[in-house]
Design a protein around this motif. Structure first.
Motif, PDB file in Angstrom:
ATOM      1  N   HIS A 130       0.811  -1.209   0.000  1.00  0.00           N
ATOM      2  CA  HIS A 130       0.000   0.000   0.000  1.00  0.00           C
ATOM      3  C   HIS A 130       0.849   1.265   0.000  1.00  0.00           C
ATOM      4  O   HIS A 130       0.455   2.280  -0.594  1.00  0.00           O
ATOM      5  N   ASN A 131       2.018   1.221   0.648  1.00  0.00           N
ATOM      6  CA  ASN A 131       2.886   2.392   0.683  1.00  0.00           C
ATOM      7  C   ASN A 131       3.540   2.655  -0.672  1.00  0.00           C
ATOM      8  O   ASN A 131       3.503   3.771  -1.205  1.00  0.00           O
ATOM      9  N   PHE A 132       4.163   1.633  -1.216  1.00  0.00           N
ATOM     10  CA  PHE A 132       4.923   1.814  -2.446  1.00  0.00           C
ATOM     11  C   PHE A 132       4.019   2.119  -3.635  1.00  0.00           C
ATOM     12  O   PHE A 132       4.393   2.874  -4.534  1.00  0.00           O
ATOM     13  N   ASP A 137       1.784   5.996  -7.687  1.00  0.00           N
ATOM     14  CA  ASP A 137       0.623   6.764  -8.143  1.00  0.00           C
ATOM     15  C   ASP A 137       0.937   8.262  -8.197  1.00  0.00           C
ATOM     16  O   ASP A 137       0.569   8.946  -9.156  1.00  0.00           O
ATOM     17  N   HIS A 138       1.615   8.785  -7.184  1.00  0.00           N
ATOM     18  CA  HIS A 138       1.924  10.213  -7.152  1.00  0.00           C
ATOM     19  C   HIS A 138       2.928  10.593  -8.245  1.00  0.00           C
ATOM     20  O   HIS A 138       2.826  11.676  -8.836  1.00  0.00           O
ATOM     21  N   VAL A 139       3.868   9.701  -8.519  1.00  0.00           N
ATOM     22  CA  VAL A 139       4.812   9.968  -9.609  1.00  0.00           C
ATOM     23  C   VAL A 139       4.086   9.961 -10.942  1.00  0.00           C
ATOM     24  O   VAL A 139       4.251  10.877 -11.767  1.00  0.00           O
ATOM     25  N   GLN A 140       3.249   8.945 -11.164  1.00  0.00           N
ATOM     26  CA  GLN A 140       2.535   8.827 -12.431  1.00  0.00           C
ATOM     27  C   GLN A 140       1.526   9.969 -12.631  1.00  0.00           C
ATOM     28  O   GLN A 140       1.299  10.407 -13.763  1.00  0.00           O
ATOM     29  N   ASN A 141       0.942  10.450 -11.544  1.00  0.00           N
ATOM     30  CA  ASN A 141      -0.045  11.534 -11.637  1.00  0.00           C
ATOM     31  C   ASN A 141       0.587  12.918 -11.756  1.00  0.00           C
ATOM     32  O   ASN A 141      -0.114  13.924 -11.892  1.00  0.00           O
ATOM     33  N   GLY A 142       1.902  12.982 -11.668  1.00  0.00           N
ATOM     34  CA  GLY A 142       2.591  14.257 -11.805  1.00  0.00           C
ATOM     35  C   GLY A 142       2.612  15.112 -10.559  1.00  0.00           C
ATOM     36  O   GLY A 142       2.983  16.287 -10.621  1.00  0.00           O
ATOM     37  N   THR A 143       2.219  14.543  -9.428  1.00  0.00           N
ATOM     38  CA  THR A 143       2.163  15.310  -8.185  1.00  0.00           C
ATOM     39  C   THR A 143       3.504  15.949  -7.838  1.00  0.00           C
ATOM     40  O   THR A 143       3.553  17.097  -7.370  1.00  0.00           O
ATOM     41  N   ILE A 144       4.584  15.200  -8.060  1.00  0.00           N
ATOM     42  CA  ILE A 144       5.909  15.722  -7.691  1.00  0.00           C
ATOM     43  C   ILE A 144       6.702  16.198  -8.917  1.00  0.00           C
ATOM     44  O   ILE A 144       7.895  16.471  -8.820  1.00  0.00           O
ATOM     45  N   GLY A 145       6.037  16.301 -10.063  1.00  0.00           N
ATOM     46  CA  GLY A 145       6.713  16.751 -11.271  1.00  0.00           C
ATOM     47  C   GLY A 145       7.586  15.671 -11.874  1.00  0.00           C
ATOM     48  O   GLY A 145       7.308  14.475 -11.725  1.00  0.00           O
ATOM     49  N   SER A 251       8.301  16.095  -3.409  1.00  0.00           N
ATOM     50  CA  SER A 251       8.770  14.735  -3.165  1.00  0.00           C
ATOM     51  C   SER A 251       7.674  13.909  -2.517  1.00  0.00           C
ATOM     52  O   SER A 251       6.722  14.437  -1.938  1.00  0.00           O
ATOM     53  N   VAL A 252       7.813  12.598  -2.624  1.00  0.00           N
ATOM     54  CA  VAL A 252       6.921  11.673  -1.945  1.00  0.00           C
ATOM     55  C   VAL A 252       7.801  10.614  -1.293  1.00  0.00           C
ATOM     56  O   VAL A 252       8.728  10.096  -1.920  1.00  0.00           O
ATOM     57  N   ALA A 253       7.528  10.326  -0.022  1.00  0.00           N
ATOM     58  CA  ALA A 253       8.345   9.376   0.713  1.00  0.00           C
ATOM     59  C   ALA A 253       7.471   8.513   1.607  1.00  0.00           C
ATOM     60  O   ALA A 253       6.455   8.979   2.133  1.00  0.00           O
ATOM     61  N   VAL A 254       7.851   7.254   1.765  1.00  0.00           N
ATOM     62  CA  VAL A 254       7.168   6.358   2.695  1.00  0.00           C
ATOM     63  C   VAL A 254       8.212   5.730   3.605  1.00  0.00           C
ATOM     64  O   VAL A 254       9.329   5.432   3.187  1.00  0.00           O
ATOM     65  N   THR A 255       7.833   5.555   4.862  1.00  0.00           N
ATOM     66  CA  THR A 255       8.739   4.988   5.852  1.00  0.00           C
ATOM     67  C   THR A 255       8.261   3.601   6.254  1.00  0.00           C
ATOM     68  O   THR A 255       7.383   3.021   5.618  1.00  0.00           O
TER      69      THR A 255
END
Length: 347
Positions: A130-132, A137-145, A251-255
């Motif tokens: 669920h994290n990865f 999704d955020h990369v593909q949606n362009g959220t972080i450019g 950026s998007v990060a998961v821990t």
């Protein structure tokens, strides 16, 4: 509803996990289990789950006309022959990673699958975490450019048994291969070049088998992004799994996942529980989802979420990393064929 009749090849830890997950699905009937060491204990385990057929010879299972698909959960050295045999028998295939330690053999297996017209999914279960998935999704949606930097950390709580180390294929093919696939997954871009460094800092047994227990690999992607992956065979605080993608807009990060989110603050300090201990706890939901999606693809004709090509690409990156460490220089993915040829001549 159409039912997919499944056979399990290899009833070790991962084979049993897949079996139990399959038994939860209404569209599935687990028909048989095969394992070289099948005996009374495995028969009792299968009987508890309503599985009548337990055999030692996987060929009996593959030849069974009542079986539509097989899960290959046996040792890596058996994957290629089993994939070929299952494909020729018209069975759809789920195979644990890696397909093989030899990309030529992997290519042959994938060609056999293509010619047979069956489906092949590779067990890169972390794609279903669920994290990865959220990072992807955020990369593909362009959220972080546009992605600029990818950082992946993967550290095990304890080293594997020495008997496993000698047959594992090394840290890049056995452990970091998950991270190579994750790098492709979250960026949506192919890796073009790798530079690997490694050392033995935990246990000299790794050196005895030409392996390392601590490694860092830098990546250069086709889209221009750069990446770094670090692996350790021993993190004393638990299973450490983190991903970050930094881009032109953010950026998007998961821990790590933890048993709970409680954080205790006192005069002595701030504490919380250690991360979930190992992959069975950390990726339990991911194992369930990857199984569900494989079966859903067979029942409803959807595209597979992880195909044989993904397994081959991860193996290519792992092999490039191995060459890089040996040659002490960056290695391009398109160099691999030439390096293999040179290696063959030298031998």
């Amino acid at each position: 509803m159409k039912k997919i009749r499944v056979g399990i090849i290899g009833a070790g830890r991962i084979g049993k996990i897949h079996t139990d997950n399959l038994l939860k699905l209404s569209q599935v009937e687990v028909v048989a289990v095969s394992d070289l060491f099948a005996g009374e204990e495995l028969m009792a385990w299968a009987a508890e789950r309503g599985i009548d057929q337990v055999v030692q010879d996987s060929q009996v299972l593959i030849a069974n006309p009542d079986i539509d698909a097989v899960f290959i959960c046996s040792s890596t050295d058996t994957h290629v022959p089993l994939i070929k045999q299952a494909a020729k028998a018209g069975k759809h295939i789920f195979c644990e990673k890696p397909v093989s330690m030899d990309i030529t053999q992997t290519e042959e297996a994938l060609e056999c699958v293509r010619q047979a017209g069956v489906q092949l999914q590779i067990g890169f279960n972390r794609r279903f975490d669920h994290n990865f998935k959220r990072v992807r999704d955020h990369v593909q949606n362009g959220t972080i450019g546009d992605p600029h930097i990818v950082k992946i950390t993967s550290r095990d709580p304890n080293p594997p048994h020495p008997d496993y180390i000698k047959v594992s294929g090394g840290i890049f093919m056995d452990m970091m291969i998950h991270d190579f696939d994750m790098a492709r997954f979250v960026t949506g871009s192919e890796v073009e070049e790798v530079y690997a460094q490694g050392n033995v800092l935990i246990n000299p047994v790794f050196a005895e088998h030409g392996d390392v227990d601590t490694a860092i690999v830098t990546l250069r992607f086709a889209n221009g992004a750069l990446g770094v992956i670090d692996n350790s065979r021993q993190a004393v605080y638990g299973y450490d799994q983190r991903v970050e993608v930094f881009g032109s807009k953010g950026s998007v990060a998961v821990t790590n996942d933890h048993p709970n989110t409680a954080e205790i603050s006192t005069a002595e300090g701030i504490t919380r529980d250690k991360p979930l201990h190992f992959f069975l706890e950390r990726y339990n939901a991911a194992y369930i989802l990857e199984t569900q999606m494989f079966i859903d693809s067979l029942v409803n004709g959807h595209a597979l979420p992880v195909e044989g090509f993904d397994g081959l690409q991860a193996e290519r990156i792992a092999l490039a990393a191995k060459f890089s460490r040996e040659l002490q220089r960056p290695v391009k993915i398109n160099e691999i064929s030439e390096l293999l040829s040179q290696q063959s001549v030298a031998q």
